[in-house]
Design a protein around this motif. Sequence first.
Motif, PDB file in Angstrom:
ATOM      1  N   ALA A  31       0.846  -1.204   0.000  1.00 45.73           N
ATOM      2  CA  ALA A  31       0.000   0.000   0.000  1.00 45.73           C
ATOM      3  C   ALA A  31       0.878   1.251   0.000  1.00 45.73           C
ATOM      4  CB  ALA A  31      -0.915  -0.001   1.215  1.00 45.73           C
ATOM      5  N   ALA A  32       1.971   1.198   0.744  1.00 51.78           N
ATOM      6  CA  ALA A  32       2.884   2.350   0.793  1.00 51.78           C
ATOM      7  C   ALA A  32       3.491   2.605  -0.585  1.00 51.78           C
ATOM      8  CB  ALA A  32       3.984   2.085   1.819  1.00 51.78           C
ATOM      9  N   ASP A  33       3.879   1.525  -1.246  1.00 48.84           N
ATOM     10  CA  ASP A  33       4.491   1.648  -2.575  1.00 48.84           C
ATOM     11  C   ASP A  33       3.461   2.135  -3.598  1.00 48.84           C
ATOM     12  OD1 ASP A  33       6.834   1.394  -4.144  1.00 48.84           O
ATOM     13  OD2 ASP A  33       6.031  -0.436  -5.046  1.00 48.84           O
ATOM     14  N   ASP A  34       2.246   1.570  -3.527  1.00 47.80           N
ATOM     15  CA  ASP A  34       1.180   1.984  -4.456  1.00 47.80           C
ATOM     16  C   ASP A  34       0.872   3.473  -4.295  1.00 47.80           C
ATOM     17  OD1 ASP A  34       0.981  -0.578  -5.294  1.00 47.80           O
ATOM     18  OD2 ASP A  34      -0.928  -1.021  -4.304  1.00 47.80           O
ATOM     19  N   ALA A  35       0.829   3.920  -3.045  1.00 47.98           N
ATOM     20  CA  ALA A  35       0.496   5.334  -2.805  1.00 47.98           C
ATOM     21  C   ALA A  35       1.556   6.242  -3.445  1.00 47.98           C
ATOM     22  CB  ALA A  35       0.412   5.588  -1.298  1.00 47.98           C
ATOM     23  N   ALA A  36       2.815   5.886  -3.262  1.00 48.63           N
ATOM     24  CA  ALA A  36       3.887   6.707  -3.845  1.00 48.63           C
ATOM     25  C   ALA A  36       3.853   6.640  -5.367  1.00 48.63           C
ATOM     26  CB  ALA A  36       5.244   6.218  -3.330  1.00 48.63           C
ATOM     27  N   THR A  37       3.624   5.453  -5.891  1.00 54.08           N
ATOM     28  CA  THR A  37       3.637   5.264  -7.349  1.00 54.08           C
ATOM     29  C   THR A  37       2.499   6.047  -8.004  1.00 54.08           C
ATOM     30  OG1 THR A  37       4.553   3.067  -7.005  1.00 54.08           O
ATOM     31  CG2 THR A  37       3.629   3.510  -9.180  1.00 54.08           C
ATOM     32  N   THR A  38       1.306   5.953  -7.421  1.00 52.40           N
ATOM     33  CA  THR A  38       0.147   6.657  -7.993  1.00 52.40           C
ATOM     34  C   THR A  38       0.386   8.174  -7.971  1.00 52.40           C
ATOM     35  OG1 THR A  38      -1.252   4.917  -7.096  1.00 52.40           O
ATOM     36  CG2 THR A  38      -2.370   6.921  -7.785  1.00 52.40           C
ATOM     37  N   ALA A  39       0.901   8.656  -6.858  1.00 54.47           N
ATOM     38  CA  ALA A  39       1.129  10.100  -6.738  1.00 54.47           C
ATOM     39  C   ALA A  39       2.175  10.571  -7.742  1.00 54.47           C
ATOM     40  CB  ALA A  39       1.585  10.422  -5.315  1.00 54.47           C
ATOM     41  N   ILE A  40       3.257   9.829  -7.831  1.00 58.98           N
ATOM     42  CA  ILE A  40       4.346  10.234  -8.728  1.00 58.98           C
ATOM     43  C   ILE A  40       3.897  10.157 -10.186  1.00 58.98           C
ATOM     44  CG2 ILE A  40       6.546   9.346  -9.625  1.00 58.98           C
ATOM     45  CD1 ILE A  40       7.585   9.323  -6.829  1.00 58.98           C
ATOM     46  N   VAL A  54      13.111   4.057 -17.761  1.00 59.14           N
ATOM     47  CA  VAL A  54      14.032   2.935 -18.012  1.00 59.14           C
ATOM     48  C   VAL A  54      14.245   2.121 -16.732  1.00 59.14           C
ATOM     49  CG1 VAL A  54      15.205   4.057 -19.935  1.00 59.14           C
ATOM     50  CG2 VAL A  54      16.166   4.276 -17.670  1.00 59.14           C
ATOM     51  N   ILE A  55      14.052   2.782 -15.601  1.00 60.61           N
ATOM     52  CA  ILE A  55      14.059   2.059 -14.328  1.00 60.61           C
ATOM     53  C   ILE A  55      12.806   2.487 -13.597  1.00 60.61           C
ATOM     54  CG2 ILE A  55      15.195   1.937 -12.064  1.00 60.61           C
ATOM     55  CD1 ILE A  55      17.763   1.719 -13.522  1.00 60.61           C
ATOM     56  N   GLY A  56      11.951   1.502 -13.285  1.00 59.64           N
ATOM     57  CA  GLY A  56      10.679   1.866 -12.679  1.00 59.64           C
ATOM     58  C   GLY A  56      10.151   0.739 -11.824  1.00 59.64           C
ATOM     59  N   GLU A  57       8.863   0.532 -11.930  1.00 65.80           N
ATOM     60  CA  GLU A  57       8.205  -0.443 -11.054  1.00 65.80           C
ATOM     61  C   GLU A  57       8.219  -1.864 -11.630  1.00 65.80           C
ATOM     62  OE1 GLU A  57       6.307   0.385  -7.680  1.00 65.80           O
ATOM     63  OE2 GLU A  57       8.263   1.201  -8.127  1.00 65.80           O
ATOM     64  N   GLY A  58       8.811  -2.035 -12.799  1.00 66.12           N
ATOM     65  CA  GLY A  58       8.899  -3.383 -13.384  1.00 66.12           C
ATOM     66  C   GLY A  58       8.537  -3.351 -14.854  1.00 66.12           C
ATOM     67  N   GLU A  59       8.411  -4.539 -15.447  1.00 67.73           N
ATOM     68  CA  GLU A  59       8.016  -4.648 -16.853  1.00 67.73           C
ATOM     69  C   GLU A  59       6.536  -4.283 -16.993  1.00 67.73           C
ATOM     70  OE1 GLU A  59      10.111  -5.468 -19.281  1.00 67.73           O
ATOM     71  OE2 GLU A  59      11.768  -5.856 -17.926  1.00 67.73           O
ATOM     72  N   MET A  60       6.122  -4.002 -18.231  1.00 66.35           N
ATOM     73  CA  MET A  60       4.747  -3.556 -18.478  1.00 66.35           C
ATOM     74  C   MET A  60       3.710  -4.554 -17.932  1.00 66.35           C
ATOM     75  SD  MET A  60       2.801  -2.730 -21.980  1.00 66.35           S
ATOM     76  CE  MET A  60       3.837  -1.639 -22.878  1.00 66.35           C
ATOM     77  N   ASP A  61       4.008  -5.859 -18.052  1.00 67.10           N
ATOM     78  CA  ASP A  61       3.030  -6.851 -17.576  1.00 67.10           C
ATOM     79  C   ASP A  61       3.049  -7.028 -16.053  1.00 67.10           C
ATOM     80  OD1 ASP A  61       5.519  -7.919 -17.641  1.00 67.10           O
ATOM     81  OD2 ASP A  61       4.948  -9.850 -18.494  1.00 67.10           O
ATOM     82  N   GLU A  62       4.052  -6.432 -15.386  1.00 69.80           N
ATOM     83  CA  GLU A  62       4.127  -6.572 -13.929  1.00 69.80           C
ATOM     84  C   GLU A  62       3.591  -5.348 -13.190  1.00 69.80           C
ATOM     85  OE1 GLU A  62       8.545  -8.727 -14.022  1.00 69.80           O
ATOM     86  OE2 GLU A  62       8.333  -6.599 -13.577  1.00 69.80           O
ATOM     87  N   ALA A  63       3.643  -4.202 -13.850  1.00 70.99           N
ATOM     88  CA  ALA A  63       3.322  -2.958 -13.138  1.00 70.99           C
ATOM     89  C   ALA A  63       2.350  -2.117 -13.950  1.00 70.99           C
ATOM     90  CB  ALA A  63       4.607  -2.161 -12.909  1.00 70.99           C
ATOM     91  N   PRO A  64       1.260  -1.645 -13.317  1.00 72.94           N
ATOM     92  CA  PRO A  64       0.293  -0.827 -14.054  1.00 72.94           C
ATOM     93  C   PRO A  64       0.802   0.583 -14.335  1.00 72.94           C
ATOM     94  CG  PRO A  64      -0.392  -1.080 -11.763  1.00 72.94           C
ATOM     95  CD  PRO A  64       0.850  -1.894 -11.928  1.00 72.94           C
ATOM     96  N   MET A  65       1.742   1.032 -13.506  1.00 72.21           N
ATOM     97  CA  MET A  65       2.226   2.419 -13.638  1.00 72.21           C
ATOM     98  C   MET A  65       3.733   2.465 -13.497  1.00 72.21           C
ATOM     99  SD  MET A  65      -0.281   4.814 -11.459  1.00 72.21           S
ATOM    100  CE  MET A  65      -0.997   3.581 -10.440  1.00 72.21           C
ATOM    101  N   LEU A  66       4.331   3.435 -14.174  1.00 73.11           N
ATOM    102  CA  LEU A  66       5.780   3.636 -14.126  1.00 73.11           C
ATOM    103  C   LEU A  66       6.520   2.355 -14.506  1.00 73.11           C
ATOM    104  CD1 LEU A  66       6.083   5.875 -10.914  1.00 73.11           C
ATOM    105  CD2 LEU A  66       6.035   6.606 -13.308  1.00 73.11           C
ATOM    106  N   TYR A  67       5.955   1.643 -15.493  1.00 73.01           N
ATOM    107  CA  TYR A  67       6.622   0.436 -15.982  1.00 73.01           C
ATOM    108  C   TYR A  67       7.706   0.830 -16.996  1.00 73.01           C
ATOM    109  CZ  TYR A  67       3.162   1.262 -19.645  1.00 73.01           C
ATOM    110  OH  TYR A  67       2.385   1.861 -20.604  1.00 73.01           O
ATOM    111  N   ILE A  68       8.625  -0.094 -17.192  1.00 74.29           N
ATOM    112  CA  ILE A  68       9.744   0.171 -18.090  1.00 74.29           C
ATOM    113  C   ILE A  68       9.209   0.405 -19.503  1.00 74.29           C
ATOM    114  CG2 ILE A  68      11.853  -0.823 -19.090  1.00 74.29           C
ATOM    115  CD1 ILE A  68      12.037  -2.385 -16.345  1.00 74.29           C
ATOM    116  N   GLY A  69       9.586   1.514 -20.084  1.00 81.72           N
ATOM    117  CA  GLY A  69       9.123   1.856 -21.432  1.00 81.72           C
ATOM    118  C   GLY A  69       7.962   2.845 -21.417  1.00 81.72           C
ATOM    119  N   GLU A  70       7.348   3.090 -20.253  1.00 88.78           N
ATOM    120  CA  GLU A  70       6.211   4.023 -20.197  1.00 88.78           C
ATOM    121  C   GLU A  70       6.686   5.455 -20.492  1.00 88.78           C
ATOM    122  OE1 GLU A  70       3.966   3.972 -16.521  1.00 88.78           O
ATOM    123  OE2 GLU A  70       2.477   5.368 -17.315  1.00 88.78           O
TER     124      GLU A  70
END
Length: 331
Positions: A31-40, A54-70
């Motif tokens: 929840a702490a990570d999601d809150a920071a990710t959504t805000a950022i 290029v460095i984020g929350e993971g690959e596109m299929d792993e992370a809904p936001m701030l994924y690599i390539g976004e």
Amino acid sequence: MERELALEIVRVTELGALSSARWIGRGDKNAADDAATTAIRSMFDSVSIDGTVVIGEGEMDEAPMLYIGEQVGNRNGPSVDVAVDPLEGTEVVACGLHNAQSVIAIADRGSLLHAPDIYMEKLACGPELAGRLSLEDPAETTLRKASLITGKALSELTVMVLDRKRHDQLLATLRGLGVRVKLIGHGDVAGAIAAALPDSDVDLYMGSGGAPEGVLAAAALKCLGGELQGKLLPEGPFELQRCLMMGIENPTRVLSMEDMVGTGDVIFAATGVTSGEFLSGVRFIGKERAETHSVIMRAQSRTIRYIRSIHFLPGKEIPQVTASRPDAAFI
Ligand SMILES: O=P(O)(O)OC[C@H]1O[C@](O)(COP(=O)(O)O)[C@@H](O)[C@@H]1O
């Protein structure tokens, strides 16, 4: 990159820190990570860059936001690579411990290493030792070299290390040499930075931690005139394949600053979530205000700017801790 961009970036880390700080000590690192990710993620829309994560929350299929390539930013600015760790130290926040930060680095497009989420061996130091040590050397040689170069006795050197079982051998060597060891529980971006800050008592950062954190720390050290050498530690064929897929041809060679952050300008910003090596954490003041402490640095100027901000919370989009959480009654 325009220097004004640094201020835009620090607004983003501030919001990440404020949002995740709501979760300090609640035992819920996701929840702490999601809150920071959504805000950022939402704050990035207003930043004047044409950015690619290029460095984020993971690959596109792993992370809904701030994924690599976004793509991030309002496209009204330079083309840049973005390395972001919305919450460096998720466990730290969950347990209410030290050294959690929201961290972002941006650099000219194509400069930042696409580091897979595996371990990296790291050796970080400040300007005096930069270019004069080698990660290929055994720890003892590194310490003896550092002692000679700085003119400090081994007993006067301080090495920061993540407190992990895997570092037992390294710790035995350091203690055998009589150097001072500062152990940290989490947060090796801050640990590596501590080795290069002009007013720090830490001479070296050694040991293994996350590879993405290694690139973020290298970005900061570039702004400080320091150095971070890294060596990826792929475990097994899957991680090796992952390195190759990310374009790292020889995954176990020592990576230089140039390999990790290129040769151009870099902007690095971090805001403390919980108090750590060089930044204080978020402090909520009454119902409406909160204080944050941030650092922004730029490689081109090498200025280190600390910013203390007092925020008016009703004017910000900071997600509340939801009522279904066990301790919501106290919010
Ligand atoms: O805890 P491990 O597996 O030793 O990994 C070390 C890594 O974990 C951290 O301490 C915290 O990382 P997270 O933000 O992913 O929790 C990093 O600073 C460090 O690089």
